[in-house]
Design a protein around this motif. Structure first.
Motif, PDB file in Angstrom:
ATOM      1  N   GLU A  41       0.879  -1.167   0.000  1.00 40.72           N
ATOM      2  CA  GLU A  41       0.000   0.000   0.000  1.00 40.72           C
ATOM      3  C   GLU A  41       0.918   1.219   0.000  1.00 40.72           C
ATOM      4  N   MET A  42       0.773   2.053  -1.019  1.00 35.47           N
ATOM      5  CA  MET A  42       1.723   3.134  -1.231  1.00 35.47           C
ATOM      6  C   MET A  42       1.448   4.326  -0.326  1.00 35.47           C
ATOM      7  N   ILE A  43       2.509   4.881   0.216  1.00 32.44           N
ATOM      8  CA  ILE A  43       2.438   6.109   0.999  1.00 32.44           C
ATOM      9  C   ILE A  43       2.416   7.259  -0.004  1.00 32.44           C
ATOM     10  N   PRO A  44       1.397   8.117   0.005  1.00 30.97           N
ATOM     11  CA  PRO A  44       1.219   9.104  -1.070  1.00 30.97           C
ATOM     12  C   PRO A  44       2.143  10.318  -0.956  1.00 30.97           C
ATOM     13  N   ILE A  45       3.423  10.039  -0.829  1.00 28.53           N
ATOM     14  CA  ILE A  45       4.431  11.087  -0.709  1.00 28.53           C
ATOM     15  C   ILE A  45       5.578  10.801  -1.672  1.00 28.53           C
ATOM     16  N   GLU A  46       5.991  11.822  -2.407  1.00 30.79           N
ATOM     17  CA  GLU A  46       7.230  11.727  -3.182  1.00 30.79           C
ATOM     18  C   GLU A  46       8.347  12.346  -2.342  1.00 30.79           C
ATOM     19  N   TRP A  47       9.365  11.554  -2.100  1.00 30.44           N
ATOM     20  CA  TRP A  47      10.539  12.044  -1.387  1.00 30.44           C
ATOM     21  C   TRP A  47      11.561  12.498  -2.430  1.00 30.44           C
ATOM     22  N   VAL A  48      11.942  13.747  -2.374  1.00 29.34           N
ATOM     23  CA  VAL A  48      12.878  14.316  -3.345  1.00 29.34           C
ATOM     24  C   VAL A  48      14.185  14.636  -2.629  1.00 29.34           C
ATOM     25  N   CYS A  49      15.259  14.140  -3.190  1.00 29.68           N
ATOM     26  CA  CYS A  49      16.587  14.347  -2.619  1.00 29.68           C
ATOM     27  C   CYS A  49      17.427  15.097  -3.652  1.00 29.68           C
ATOM     28  N   ARG A  50      18.097  16.171  -3.234  1.00 25.29           N
ATOM     29  CA  ARG A  50      18.831  17.020  -4.176  1.00 25.29           C
ATOM     30  C   ARG A  50      20.303  17.166  -3.764  1.00 25.29           C
ATOM     31  N   ARG A  51      21.180  17.006  -4.749  1.00 25.53           N
ATOM     32  CA  ARG A  51      22.594  17.317  -4.550  1.00 25.53           C
ATOM     33  C   ARG A  51      22.937  18.671  -5.153  1.00 25.53           C
ATOM     34  N   VAL A  52      22.278  19.006  -6.271  1.00 23.19           N
ATOM     35  CA  VAL A  52      22.557  20.250  -6.985  1.00 23.19           C
ATOM     36  C   VAL A  52      21.254  21.023  -7.165  1.00 23.19           C
ATOM     37  N   ILE A  96      12.519   6.974   9.343  1.00 20.07           N
ATOM     38  CA  ILE A  96      13.098   5.870   8.569  1.00 20.07           C
ATOM     39  C   ILE A  96      13.085   6.197   7.077  1.00 20.07           C
ATOM     40  N   MET A  97      11.977   6.737   6.581  1.00 17.45           N
ATOM     41  CA  MET A  97      11.904   7.088   5.161  1.00 17.45           C
ATOM     42  C   MET A  97      12.882   8.208   4.815  1.00 17.45           C
ATOM     43  N   ASN A  98      12.992   9.172   5.702  1.00 14.05           N
ATOM     44  CA  ASN A  98      13.933  10.279   5.487  1.00 14.05           C
ATOM     45  C   ASN A  98      15.362   9.754   5.395  1.00 14.05           C
ATOM     46  N   ARG A  99      15.736   8.958   6.376  1.00 15.77           N
ATOM     47  CA  ARG A  99      17.098   8.414   6.426  1.00 15.77           C
ATOM     48  C   ARG A  99      17.356   7.483   5.242  1.00 15.77           C
ATOM     49  N   SER A 100      16.359   6.686   4.879  1.00 14.26           N
ATOM     50  CA  SER A 100      16.511   5.742   3.768  1.00 14.26           C
ATOM     51  C   SER A 100      16.686   6.482   2.445  1.00 14.26           C
ATOM     52  N   THR A 101      15.946   7.575   2.257  1.00  8.58           N
ATOM     53  CA  THR A 101      16.055   8.349   1.022  1.00  8.58           C
ATOM     54  C   THR A 101      17.475   8.855   0.821  1.00  8.58           C
ATOM     55  N   VAL A 102      18.080   9.347   1.889  1.00  8.33           N
ATOM     56  CA  VAL A 102      19.462   9.834   1.808  1.00  8.33           C
ATOM     57  C   VAL A 102      20.410   8.700   1.426  1.00  8.33           C
ATOM     58  N   ALA A 103      20.264   7.546   2.076  1.00  7.60           N
ATOM     59  CA  ALA A 103      21.143   6.412   1.787  1.00  7.60           C
ATOM     60  C   ALA A 103      20.973   5.921   0.354  1.00  7.60           C
ATOM     61  N   ILE A 104      19.727   5.838  -0.112  1.00  4.88           N
ATOM     62  CA  ILE A 104      19.455   5.384  -1.480  1.00  4.88           C
ATOM     63  C   ILE A 104      20.070   6.343  -2.487  1.00  4.88           C
ATOM     64  N   PHE A 105      19.903   7.642  -2.240  1.00  2.00           N
ATOM     65  CA  PHE A 105      20.501   8.625  -3.149  1.00  2.00           C
ATOM     66  C   PHE A 105      22.019   8.471  -3.172  1.00  2.00           C
ATOM     67  N   GLU A 106      22.639   8.365  -2.005  1.00  2.00           N
ATOM     68  CA  GLU A 106      24.097   8.290  -1.943  1.00  2.00           C
ATOM     69  C   GLU A 106      24.639   7.035  -2.631  1.00  2.00           C
ATOM     70  N   ILE A 107      23.898   5.922  -2.514  1.00  2.00           N
ATOM     71  CA  ILE A 107      24.317   4.698  -3.191  1.00  2.00           C
ATOM     72  C   ILE A 107      24.269   4.879  -4.705  1.00  2.00           C
ATOM     73  N   LEU A 108      23.171   5.438  -5.205  1.00  2.00           N
ATOM     74  CA  LEU A 108      23.054   5.637  -6.647  1.00  2.00           C
ATOM     75  C   LEU A 108      24.006   6.729  -7.140  1.00  2.00           C
ATOM     76  N   GLU A 109      24.220   7.738  -6.330  1.00  2.00           N
ATOM     77  CA  GLU A 109      25.179   8.780  -6.676  1.00  2.00           C
ATOM     78  C   GLU A 109      26.579   8.189  -6.829  1.00  2.00           C
ATOM     79  N   LYS A 110      26.963   7.335  -5.878  1.00  2.00           N
ATOM     80  CA  LYS A 110      28.280   6.690  -5.922  1.00  2.00           C
ATOM     81  C   LYS A 110      28.397   5.797  -7.156  1.00  2.00           C
ATOM     82  N   ALA A 111      27.317   5.077  -7.459  1.00  2.00           N
ATOM     83  CA  ALA A 111      27.340   4.174  -8.611  1.00  2.00           C
ATOM     84  C   ALA A 111      27.444   4.957  -9.919  1.00  2.00           C
ATOM     85  N   TRP A 112      26.648   6.027 -10.070  1.00  2.00           N
ATOM     86  CA  TRP A 112      26.690   6.804 -11.313  1.00  2.00           C
ATOM     87  C   TRP A 112      28.026   7.529 -11.477  1.00  2.00           C
TER      88      TRP A 112
END
Length: 433
Positions: free
Chosen positions: A92-103, A164-180
């Protein structure tokens, strides 16, 4: 919306601008996420068909979720089902888009006049938007989210869940940032969504992450952008313009596969003074394996056979594979100092201390002659983690596992505290067992 039947997948549970969700009759608790050949912008104010987009988007999402799952991030993704669909846990989806910005770019500049494009956020800038197309997805504060008191799959979204969602969003962004970054691409910003697993009541990363989800600038150059912003910026949608957009999406879907490949080989070589230390060494090997690092166990004594110890050292120096040596020696540790004095590779002392003489034996690992640089870590798991941190400097896949492990440790503490504060009798009883 009226639910429809399709093929053998059962009812259509939901439909968005770019995908459809179907139940799987023979797999309770799972759903099929089917992508569509549609591209939209401005909450579907602009909408076009782009032949092949479903396959491109599905390929991108599947690779991204595979990377995140292998790193240790909890997601709804199960496996790719076909060229255009994947299987996921029913959420069941939480109706929030979490946006994380580096630039700083895009809508952030419009909402924050005076900030120049290219301003770099360190730490990352987090924003939340309530999913409401009719009102153009308004930005929400944390207080608004808490006051909404969403209850999904039996889980009420409170402060713990938001954290948890806030902290997870940061970690997910950093993982994908490192990969890209391994592809010389800057991950500028990204939006993600979370859901509550209907079976486990866990909050997991859900929905999709594809080329609609981020801004991606090769070499950090906006003029080379490869994401959906190219479509948003079109003054006129022509067949030629749509081909250009499609080529960008294909470029991303091809590069994203490379994110799953390690950048460098590496290994840990554990040298033990005796097979009596095998159980201690097996803990090191198990921990190394969790980070995707090969671990080799060898037996040698720097006191009783220094020539053989140095021969083994030379064996692993000769093939050019980055190596960390871990010296496991009880009583008087000769392995660590001898190795450190004869190799430029990192050496970690991890002595298996005993209750009787341990407090005396440890000094042979701590007090080194001048010119030696080996560290001493008593925990076998921690010594493997330290080796992983060394390798993570050059291998993004190892770094990603470390980053996810940090997140999971934090989340487990957060949930433990929540249960304790809630006076869960079963949990409190478990603590005292």
């Amino acid at each position: 919306m009226r639910k429809q039947k399709i093929a053998n997948f059962g009812q259509k549970l939901n439909e968005g601008k770019t995908k459809q969700i179907f139940e799987l009759l023979d797999q309770p608790g799972l759903v099929l996420v089917q992508s569509k050949d549609q591209i939209t912008a401005g909450n579907a104010v602009r909408k076009d068909q782009m032949e092949g987009k479903a396959a491109i988007a599905n390929k991108t999402t599947s690779c991204v979720f595979q990377l995140l799952q292998e790193s240790g991030i909890k997601t709804a993704f199960v496996k790719q089902h076909s060229d255009t669909a994947f299987i996921a846990a029913h959420c069941e989806m939480i109706p929030i888009e979490w946006v994380c910005r580096r630039v700083a770019t895009g809508s952030f500049l419009k909402r924050n006049p005076g900030v120049k494009e290219g301003y770099r956020f360190s730490p990352l800038k987090m924003e939340m938007f309530f999913k409401d197309d009719a009102n153009n997805d308004p930005q929400w504060s944390e207080e608004q989210l808490l006051e909404a008191k969403f209850c999904l799959a039996g889980l009420t979204i409170g402060q713990c869940e938001v954290d948890i969602m806030n902290r997870s969003t940061v970690a997910i962004f950093e993982i994908l940032e490192k990969a890209w970054a391994t592809q010389n691409c800057t991950l500028v910003d990204m939006k993600i969504e979370f859901g509550v697993n209907v079976k486990t009541q866990e909050i997991v990363l859900a929905d999709v992450i594809d080329n609609d989800s981020w801004r991606l600038w090769p070499a950090g150059d906006r003029s080379q952008q490869k994401d959906k912003q190219v479509y948003r910026d079109l003054k006129e949608v022509t067949p030629e313009a749509m081909q250009m957009v499609k080529r960008n999406f294909e470029w991303v879907s091809e590069r994203v596969k490379l994110l799953l490949k390690p950048q460098a080989s590496c290994r840990v070589v554990v040298l033990m003074g005796s097979t009596s230390d095998m159980a201690h060494c097996e803990k090191i090997r198990k921990a190394c394996t969790s980070y995707g690092i090969p671990c080799i166990l060898r037996v040698t004594s720097a006191h009783k056979g220094p020539d053989e110890t140095l021969r083994i050292k030379a064996e692993y120096e000769g093939d050019g594979i980055p190596t960390v040596f871990v010296a496991v020696a009880g009583r008087s540790n000769g392995l660590g100092p001898v190795m450190s004095g004869n190799t430029a590779y990192p050496v970690i002392n991890c002595p298996p201390l005993t209750p009787d003489w341990g407090s005396q034996d440890v000094w042979s690992s701590l007090r080194m002659p001048s010119g030696l640089g080996c560290s001493t870590i008593l925990s076998p798991e921690a010594s493997a983690q330290f080796a992983a941190q060394i390798f993570g400097l050059s291998d993004h896949l190892v770094w990603c596992k470390l980053r996810a492990s940090m997140l999971n440790t934090w989340v487990s503490l957060k949930l433990a505290d929540q249960k304790l504060q809630g006076n869960d009798p079963k949990y409190i009883l478990k603590l005292f067992k």
